[in-house]
Design a protein around this motif. Sequence first.
Motif, PDB file in Angstrom:
ATOM      1  N   SER A  84       0.820  -1.221   0.000  1.00 60.27           N
ATOM      2  CA  SER A  84       0.000   0.000   0.000  1.00 60.27           C
ATOM      3  C   SER A  84       0.849   1.263   0.000  1.00 60.27           C
ATOM      4  CB  SER A  84      -0.979  -0.019   1.174  1.00 60.27           C
ATOM      5  OG  SER A  84      -0.291  -0.293   2.365  1.00 60.27           O
ATOM      6  N   SER A  85       2.047   1.207   0.564  1.00 52.56           N
ATOM      7  CA  SER A  85       2.866   2.418   0.549  1.00 52.56           C
ATOM      8  C   SER A  85       4.346   2.089   0.363  1.00 52.56           C
ATOM      9  CB  SER A  85       2.642   3.179   1.873  1.00 52.56           C
ATOM     10  OG  SER A  85       3.756   4.015   2.154  1.00 52.56           O
ATOM     11  N   VAL A  86       4.973   2.804  -0.561  1.00 48.00           N
ATOM     12  CA  VAL A  86       6.428   2.730  -0.741  1.00 48.00           C
ATOM     13  C   VAL A  86       6.925   4.173  -0.808  1.00 48.00           C
ATOM     14  CG1 VAL A  86       8.353   1.950  -2.196  1.00 48.00           C
ATOM     15  CG2 VAL A  86       6.266   0.581  -2.079  1.00 48.00           C
ATOM     16  N   THR A  87       7.799   4.544   0.106  1.00 46.06           N
ATOM     17  CA  THR A  87       8.368   5.894   0.059  1.00 46.06           C
ATOM     18  C   THR A  87       9.889   5.760  -0.023  1.00 46.06           C
ATOM     19  OG1 THR A  87       8.450   6.033   2.460  1.00 46.06           O
ATOM     20  CG2 THR A  87       6.484   6.931   1.407  1.00 46.06           C
ATOM     21  N   ALA A  88      10.525   6.828  -0.471  1.00 45.43           N
ATOM     22  CA  ALA A  88      11.975   6.741  -0.653  1.00 45.43           C
ATOM     23  C   ALA A  88      12.627   8.074  -0.380  1.00 45.43           C
ATOM     24  CB  ALA A  88      12.280   6.300  -2.073  1.00 45.43           C
ATOM     25  N   SER A  89      13.878   8.031   0.060  1.00 48.39           N
ATOM     26  CA  SER A  89      14.672   9.254   0.191  1.00 48.39           C
ATOM     27  C   SER A  89      16.081   8.936  -0.272  1.00 48.39           C
ATOM     28  CB  SER A  89      14.658   9.751   1.631  1.00 48.39           C
ATOM     29  OG  SER A  89      15.248   8.783   2.464  1.00 48.39           O
ATOM     30  N   PHE A  90      16.743   9.957  -0.809  1.00 44.00           N
ATOM     31  CA  PHE A  90      18.066   9.732  -1.382  1.00 44.00           C
ATOM     32  C   PHE A  90      19.063  10.706  -0.788  1.00 44.00           C
ATOM     33  CE2 PHE A  90      21.265  10.509  -4.755  1.00 44.00           C
ATOM     34  CZ  PHE A  90      21.739   9.217  -4.871  1.00 44.00           C
ATOM     35  N   SER A  91      20.158  10.182  -0.261  1.00 41.18           N
ATOM     36  CA  SER A  91      21.238  11.075   0.140  1.00 41.18           C
ATOM     37  C   SER A  91      22.567  10.334   0.133  1.00 41.18           C
ATOM     38  CB  SER A  91      20.963  11.699   1.515  1.00 41.18           C
ATOM     39  OG  SER A  91      21.268  10.804   2.523  1.00 41.18           O
ATOM     40  N   SER A  92      23.607  11.031  -0.195  1.00 43.92           N
ATOM     41  CA  SER A  92      24.962  10.517  -0.366  1.00 43.92           C
ATOM     42  C   SER A  92      25.012   9.076  -0.902  1.00 43.92           C
ATOM     43  CB  SER A  92      25.804  10.666   0.914  1.00 43.92           C
ATOM     44  OG  SER A  92      25.047  10.426   2.062  1.00 43.92           O
ATOM     45  N   ASN A  93      24.551   8.932  -2.132  1.00 42.36           N
ATOM     46  CA  ASN A  93      24.606   7.645  -2.858  1.00 42.36           C
ATOM     47  C   ASN A  93      23.786   6.521  -2.254  1.00 42.36           C
ATOM     48  OD1 ASN A  93      26.365   8.816  -4.684  1.00 42.36           O
ATOM     49  ND2 ASN A  93      28.146   8.304  -3.414  1.00 42.36           N
ATOM     50  N   SER A  94      22.949   6.854  -1.299  1.00 40.11           N
ATOM     51  CA  SER A  94      22.149   5.795  -0.687  1.00 40.11           C
ATOM     52  C   SER A  94      20.659   6.088  -0.881  1.00 40.11           C
ATOM     53  CB  SER A  94      22.510   5.708   0.800  1.00 40.11           C
ATOM     54  OG  SER A  94      21.683   4.762   1.421  1.00 40.11           O
ATOM     55  N   LEU A  95      19.959   5.109  -1.413  1.00 42.12           N
ATOM     56  CA  LEU A  95      18.515   5.237  -1.608  1.00 42.12           C
ATOM     57  C   LEU A  95      17.841   4.408  -0.513  1.00 42.12           C
ATOM     58  CD1 LEU A  95      16.151   6.198  -3.538  1.00 42.12           C
ATOM     59  CD2 LEU A  95      16.416   3.987  -4.687  1.00 42.12           C
ATOM     60  N   LYS A  96      17.114   5.118   0.372  1.00 43.94           N
ATOM     61  CA  LYS A  96      16.445   4.427   1.469  1.00 43.94           C
ATOM     62  C   LYS A  96      14.979   4.218   1.091  1.00 43.94           C
ATOM     63  CE  LYS A  96      15.404   4.580   6.350  1.00 43.94           C
ATOM     64  NZ  LYS A  96      15.238   5.412   7.538  1.00 43.94           N
ATOM     65  N   ILE A  97      14.529   2.989   1.215  1.00 42.14           N
ATOM     66  CA  ILE A  97      13.191   2.608   0.770  1.00 42.14           C
ATOM     67  C   ILE A  97      12.398   2.121   1.975  1.00 42.14           C
ATOM     68  CG2 ILE A  97      11.916   1.037  -0.760  1.00 42.14           C
ATOM     69  CD1 ILE A  97      14.848   0.838  -2.222  1.00 42.14           C
ATOM     70  N   THR A  98      11.209   2.711   2.167  1.00 35.34           N
ATOM     71  CA  THR A  98      10.360   2.293   3.290  1.00 35.34           C
ATOM     72  C   THR A  98       9.053   1.742   2.727  1.00 35.34           C
ATOM     73  OG1 THR A  98      11.377   3.925   4.723  1.00 35.34           O
ATOM     74  CG2 THR A  98       9.235   3.050   5.431  1.00 35.34           C
ATOM     75  N   VAL A  99       8.737   0.545   3.157  1.00 33.90           N
ATOM     76  CA  VAL A  99       7.556  -0.151   2.636  1.00 33.90           C
ATOM     77  C   VAL A  99       6.589  -0.395   3.787  1.00 33.90           C
ATOM     78  CG1 VAL A  99       6.745  -2.185   1.391  1.00 33.90           C
ATOM     79  CG2 VAL A  99       9.091  -1.373   1.032  1.00 33.90           C
ATOM     80  N   SER A 100       5.309  -0.064   3.575  1.00 36.56           N
ATOM     81  CA  SER A 100       4.299  -0.355   4.593  1.00 36.56           C
ATOM     82  C   SER A 100       3.153  -1.135   3.980  1.00 36.56           C
ATOM     83  CB  SER A 100       3.727   0.934   5.186  1.00 36.56           C
ATOM     84  OG  SER A 100       4.779   1.756   5.635  1.00 36.56           O
ATOM     85  N   GLU A 101       2.660  -2.069   4.778  1.00 35.65           N
ATOM     86  CA  GLU A 101       1.540  -2.903   4.317  1.00 35.65           C
ATOM     87  C   GLU A 101       0.896  -3.543   5.545  1.00 35.65           C
ATOM     88  OE1 GLU A 101       0.121  -3.303   1.524  1.00 35.65           O
ATOM     89  OE2 GLU A 101      -0.740  -5.308   1.471  1.00 35.65           O
ATOM     90  N   GLY A 102      -0.431  -3.475   5.589  1.00 37.05           N
ATOM     91  CA  GLY A 102      -1.164  -4.155   6.673  1.00 37.05           C
ATOM     92  C   GLY A 102      -0.702  -3.766   8.066  1.00 37.05           C
ATOM     93  N   GLY A 103      -0.361  -2.478   8.263  1.00 39.89           N
ATOM     94  CA  GLY A 103       0.028  -2.002   9.593  1.00 39.89           C
ATOM     95  C   GLY A 103       1.477  -2.324   9.954  1.00 39.89           C
ATOM     96  N   LYS A 104       2.205  -2.970   9.034  1.00 40.37           N
ATOM     97  CA  LYS A 104       3.617  -3.257   9.308  1.00 40.37           C
ATOM     98  C   LYS A 104       4.483  -2.465   8.351  1.00 40.37           C
ATOM     99  CE  LYS A 104       2.852  -7.779  11.194  1.00 40.37           C
ATOM    100  NZ  LYS A 104       2.712  -9.185  10.839  1.00 40.37           N
ATOM    101  N   SER A 105       5.698  -2.222   8.776  1.00 43.95           N
ATOM    102  CA  SER A 105       6.559  -1.476   7.875  1.00 43.95           C
ATOM    103  C   SER A 105       8.016  -1.876   8.056  1.00 43.95           C
ATOM    104  CB  SER A 105       6.246   0.016   8.059  1.00 43.95           C
ATOM    105  OG  SER A 105       7.352   0.724   8.422  1.00 43.95           O
ATOM    106  N   THR A 106       8.782  -1.701   6.985  1.00 43.52           N
ATOM    107  CA  THR A 106      10.202  -2.046   7.026  1.00 43.52           C
ATOM    108  C   THR A 106      10.962  -1.102   6.103  1.00 43.52           C
ATOM    109  OG1 THR A 106      11.776  -3.886   6.940  1.00 43.52           O
ATOM    110  CG2 THR A 106      10.213  -3.769   5.143  1.00 43.52           C
ATOM    111  N   SER A 107      12.259  -0.973   6.326  1.00 43.38           N
ATOM    112  CA  SER A 107      13.092  -0.114   5.482  1.00 43.38           C
ATOM    113  C   SER A 107      14.355  -0.846   5.083  1.00 43.38           C
ATOM    114  CB  SER A 107      13.544   1.135   6.252  1.00 43.38           C
ATOM    115  OG  SER A 107      12.459   1.976   6.470  1.00 43.38           O
TER     116      SER A 107
END
Length: 391
Positions: free
Chosen positions: A82-105
């Motif tokens: 349901s949700s994928v967000t991302a941020s980028f800094s110093s060559n690193s792309l951080k990805i955060t995924v949420s689904e069904g009340g749980k989330s991980t990065s």
Amino acid sequence: MAPFLAILLATAYLVTAQTSTPVACPSIPASVNYVANPKLPDPFLPLSGTRITKKDQWACRKEEIKQLMYRYEFGVMPPKPSSVTASFSSNSLKITVSEGGKSTSFSVSIKLPSSGTAPYPAIIAYGAPSLPVPNTVATITYQNFDIAADNGRGQGKFYDIYGKDHSAGAMIGWAWGVSRIIDALEKTPDAKIDPKRVGVTGCSRNGKGAMVAGAFEDRIALSLPQEGGQGGAGCWRIADEIQKNGTTVETAHQIVNGDTWYSNDFKKYVDVVPTIPFDNHMMHALYAYPPRGVLIIENTAIDYLGPPSNYHCAAAGSKVFEAMGIKDYMGFSSNSHSNHCGFPSAQQPELTAFIGRFLLGKDSKTDVFKTDGKFTIDEKRWIDWSVPSLT
Ligand SMILES: *[C@@H]1O[C@H](CO)[C@@H](O)[C@H](O)[C@H]1NC(C)=O
């Protein structure tokens, strides 16, 4: 709405045809009646029993093959979270995924090329690339074992979201992570990567993984699976015969013991491989629609990788590309060298050609199908179907 119609809608899978019009495909039956077949199953023959005659019909046949592979072999790929967000800094792309009340990065590192102009094409490497990435293509380093552990079933960030008892084996978990990287690239122009020109590579178990990722993620423009052997390039049926003939090779029977890569459900079929309604040539064929590039890079000198199986299996897979009129989207190159996951210069021309055509938009010639193996090549031994002329 009539109840039967609601049920039909609920169980149909929507696929996008080449025209971008979503097509409803029938779901596979709860119980599949498949007569055991020792040869490589006909990719053009759906469960309905009527061989396809039109290119359009491949969209639903492809969906059927995917559903069969999820059920028998890999476990199920969950729908887009349901949700994928991302941020980028110093060559690193951080990805955060949420689904069904749980989330991980998780994060991937991006090494931009030293020449060319942004947005750049990129190759996602499982672990680290085992082949030379040209200086015009970015490298995205993906620690796939964090998403699904190589050791320890049900461990890793995929299972933190979907639960440790989820049917998917690690191979699907890794492919799911690739899809999330592409989701993130699509929303993060700062990363300077063109999400329409993304390839994937890996070697050995990660070679199988790269093959699987592009088979189930249509946004992958090019896959470069390297020395994946059985389960990547090779077919389970042929591996079983190599083993029976006295050469030790990775078979389906062996692979489910200890390794987390496949679904637990695969165990039911590994000793009755001819009853599986597909083999891995049909996974190669998943790249034929929507048409994407795949170059299978193999090593003829390592018996355990099953060189004759890789050759015959890929030859069968390439027939789908042929029928779809895109034979040169699939390449096969098997070269003898002693260093597993080393990259011999003999294979450089085809690697350059595939990257050129599918990631750099060059007009390079990708008609490659070669082995230096001295084994007998008797195609009829494995393929008892012909290539249809699809209209
Ligand atoms: C197994 O041995 C038979 C008999 O020699 C041969 O015809 C067949 O091609 C072999 N199979 C493989 C996969 O090498």
